[in-house]
Design a protein around this motif. Structure first.
Motif, PDB file in Angstrom:
ATOM      1  N   LEU A  51       0.829  -1.202   0.000  1.00 39.64           N
ATOM      2  CA  LEU A  51       0.000   0.000   0.000  1.00 39.64           C
ATOM      3  C   LEU A  51       0.864   1.253   0.000  1.00 39.64           C
ATOM      4  CD1 LEU A  51      -2.727   1.462   0.234  1.00 39.64           C
ATOM      5  CD2 LEU A  51      -2.578   1.170   2.718  1.00 39.64           C
ATOM      6  N   SER A  52       1.904   1.271   0.829  1.00 37.26           N
ATOM      7  CA  SER A  52       2.804   2.428   0.871  1.00 37.26           C
ATOM      8  C   SER A  52       3.519   2.605  -0.467  1.00 37.26           C
ATOM      9  CB  SER A  52       3.817   2.277   2.009  1.00 37.26           C
ATOM     10  OG  SER A  52       4.743   1.243   1.738  1.00 37.26           O
ATOM     11  N   SER A  53       3.830   1.502  -1.135  1.00 34.58           N
ATOM     12  CA  SER A  53       4.474   1.571  -2.445  1.00 34.58           C
ATOM     13  C   SER A  53       3.534   2.168  -3.485  1.00 34.58           C
ATOM     14  CB  SER A  53       4.920   0.174  -2.899  1.00 34.58           C
ATOM     15  OG  SER A  53       5.900  -0.351  -2.033  1.00 34.58           O
ATOM     16  N   TYR A  54       2.258   1.834  -3.387  1.00 28.85           N
ATOM     17  CA  TYR A  54       1.285   2.385  -4.331  1.00 28.85           C
ATOM     18  C   TYR A  54       1.129   3.893  -4.134  1.00 28.85           C
ATOM     19  CZ  TYR A  54      -2.986   3.238  -6.944  1.00 28.85           C
ATOM     20  OH  TYR A  54      -3.904   3.757  -7.831  1.00 28.85           O
ATOM     21  N   ILE A  55       1.045   4.317  -2.882  1.00 34.60           N
ATOM     22  CA  ILE A  55       0.922   5.760  -2.615  1.00 34.60           C
ATOM     23  C   ILE A  55       2.204   6.478  -3.027  1.00 34.60           C
ATOM     24  CG2 ILE A  55       0.564   7.500  -0.817  1.00 34.60           C
ATOM     25  CD1 ILE A  55      -1.129   5.427   0.669  1.00 34.60           C
ATOM     26  N   SER A  56       3.345   5.828  -2.837  1.00 32.01           N
ATOM     27  CA  SER A  56       4.617   6.390  -3.300  1.00 32.01           C
ATOM     28  C   SER A  56       4.618   6.543  -4.816  1.00 32.01           C
ATOM     29  CB  SER A  56       5.782   5.492  -2.872  1.00 32.01           C
ATOM     30  OG  SER A  56       5.902   5.432  -1.473  1.00 32.01           O
ATOM     31  N   THR A  57       3.958   5.614  -5.497  1.00 30.17           N
ATOM     32  CA  THR A  57       3.836   5.700  -6.951  1.00 30.17           C
ATOM     33  C   THR A  57       3.016   6.914  -7.359  1.00 30.17           C
ATOM     34  OG1 THR A  57       3.935   3.280  -7.134  1.00 30.17           O
ATOM     35  CG2 THR A  57       3.076   4.486  -9.025  1.00 30.17           C
ATOM     36  N   LEU A  58       1.935   7.185  -6.626  1.00 29.88           N
ATOM     37  CA  LEU A  58       1.129   8.378  -6.888  1.00 29.88           C
ATOM     38  C   LEU A  58       1.968   9.638  -6.703  1.00 29.88           C
ATOM     39  CD1 LEU A  58      -2.213   7.419  -5.072  1.00 29.88           C
ATOM     40  CD2 LEU A  58      -1.637   7.142  -7.486  1.00 29.88           C
ATOM     41  N   ARG A  59       2.818   9.613  -5.693  1.00 32.48           N
ATOM     42  CA  ARG A  59       3.729  10.738  -5.444  1.00 32.48           C
ATOM     43  C   ARG A  59       4.715  10.896  -6.590  1.00 32.48           C
ATOM     44  NH1 ARG A  59       7.259   9.781  -0.275  1.00 32.48           N
ATOM     45  NH2 ARG A  59       8.077   8.166  -1.657  1.00 32.48           N
ATOM     46  N   TRP A  60       5.266   9.781  -7.061  1.00 33.09           N
ATOM     47  CA  TRP A  60       6.216   9.797  -8.175  1.00 33.09           C
ATOM     48  C   TRP A  60       5.563  10.353  -9.435  1.00 33.09           C
ATOM     49  CZ3 TRP A  60       8.365   4.870 -10.988  1.00 33.09           C
ATOM     50  CH2 TRP A  60       9.477   5.237 -11.777  1.00 33.09           C
TER      51      TRP A  60
END
Length: 296
Positions: A51-60
């Motif tokens: 989940l944190s990786s997905y939100i990090s992807t949104l940030r990227w």
């Protein structure tokens, strides 16, 4: 050759830290604690990492500003980066992998700038969380000299930022800085907001693992110390922070909860991330090559 030598040094340091760690604590006590973990807690921590990786992807995505790259594609690339960081660490970092896989699409400077800003806002959010909880709950936190790493690290972050701006007079860094300053205030604030969410998810995942071992830890204490542990573990001292992270857990939590217990928490936290990162290995087999799409 230099990369291999560097990896060998880090691997040696990792081995020495781990050997000394299990010389200091009773390995039987550690194993007795480790086997008590509820497997559902482990799986939940792994899901939180994804989940944190997905939100990090949104940030990227915010900083990448590339319409043709879908969130699903970037999410796969982010998981691939995690796979290289956690499963295949040493010779090439996950961020480098992400840059190499999108540079044909975006251009090298834009790729570097997007990854840099993604990490920069993440680090700022991490240190800010630690500082705020340090100030709010200072009187309730166990006093130790290493506690002052919190404000010192926050101050060092700003000094590093100033230094980065100064060296940007070099041509390459000047162009890099131009990319950084091209981001709007809205983009930066949105990226920072996502970073806060990511860091709190990470803290919650460790809190869940403590709970899985039936260790009652204060959430605010974890908010103060865990960001510093993450920061120290990011230093290129050992492979994937193994050994360094466990000693940090002993340093900050060992006296309160017992050394075998906190080492078990630290190791399981890493294993939950590594387990979740195996998804990135599957995605890597799908992609294999950079995104060979011509930049418009």
């Amino acid at each position: 050759m230099k990369k291999y030598i560097n990896f060998f040094i880090r691997f040696t340091v990792t081995a020495l830290l781990v050997l000394y760690l299990f010389k200091k604590i009773e390995i039987t006590q550690f194993l007795n604690v480790f086997v008590l973990i509820n497997p559902f807690v482990f799986l939940f921590a792994s899901l939180l990492y994804i989940l944190s990786s997905y939100i990090s992807t949104l940030r990227w995505k915010i900083f990448l500003q590339e319409k043709d790259l879908k969130i699903s594609t970037l999410f796969s690339l982010y998981l691939i980066g995690s796979f290289f960081n956690n499963i295949l660490p040493g010779i090439i970092g996950g961020d480098v992998v992400k840059i190499l896989m999108i540079k044909e699409k975006t251009g090298i400077k834009k790729a570097i700038a997007s990854v840099f800003m993604e990490r920069y806002t993440g680090l700022f959010a991490l240190l800010l969380i630690s500082l705020i909880f340090f100030i709010l709950f200072y009187n309730k936190i166990p006093k130790q000299i290493f506690l002052w790493i919190v404000p010192v690290s926050f101050f060092g972050f700003f000094v590093g930022t100033v230094c980065l701006m100064l060296i940007s007079k070099i041509k390459f860094f000047q162009e890099f800085k131009d990319y950084i300053f091209s981001y709007t205030k809205k983009q930066i604030l949105k990226g920072f907001f996502y970073s806060l969410i990511v860091q709190f998810i990470v803290i919650i995942s460790v809190y869940v693992i403590f709970y899985g071992f039936k260790i009652s830890i204060s959430f605010f204490e974890l908010c103060v110390f865990l960001p510093i542990i993450i920061l120290i573990s990011m230093l290129p001292i050992s492979v994937s922070g193994i050994g360094v992270r466990e000693w940090c857990f002993i340093l900050f939590f060992g006296k309160s909860f017992g050394e075998p217990q906190v080492v078990a928490v630290s190791l399981l936290w890493f294993l939950s991330q590594a387990f979740a990162s195996t998804v990135g290995g599957i995605e890597y087999l799908r992609f294999k090559k950079p995104l060979n799409v011509k930049k418009k």
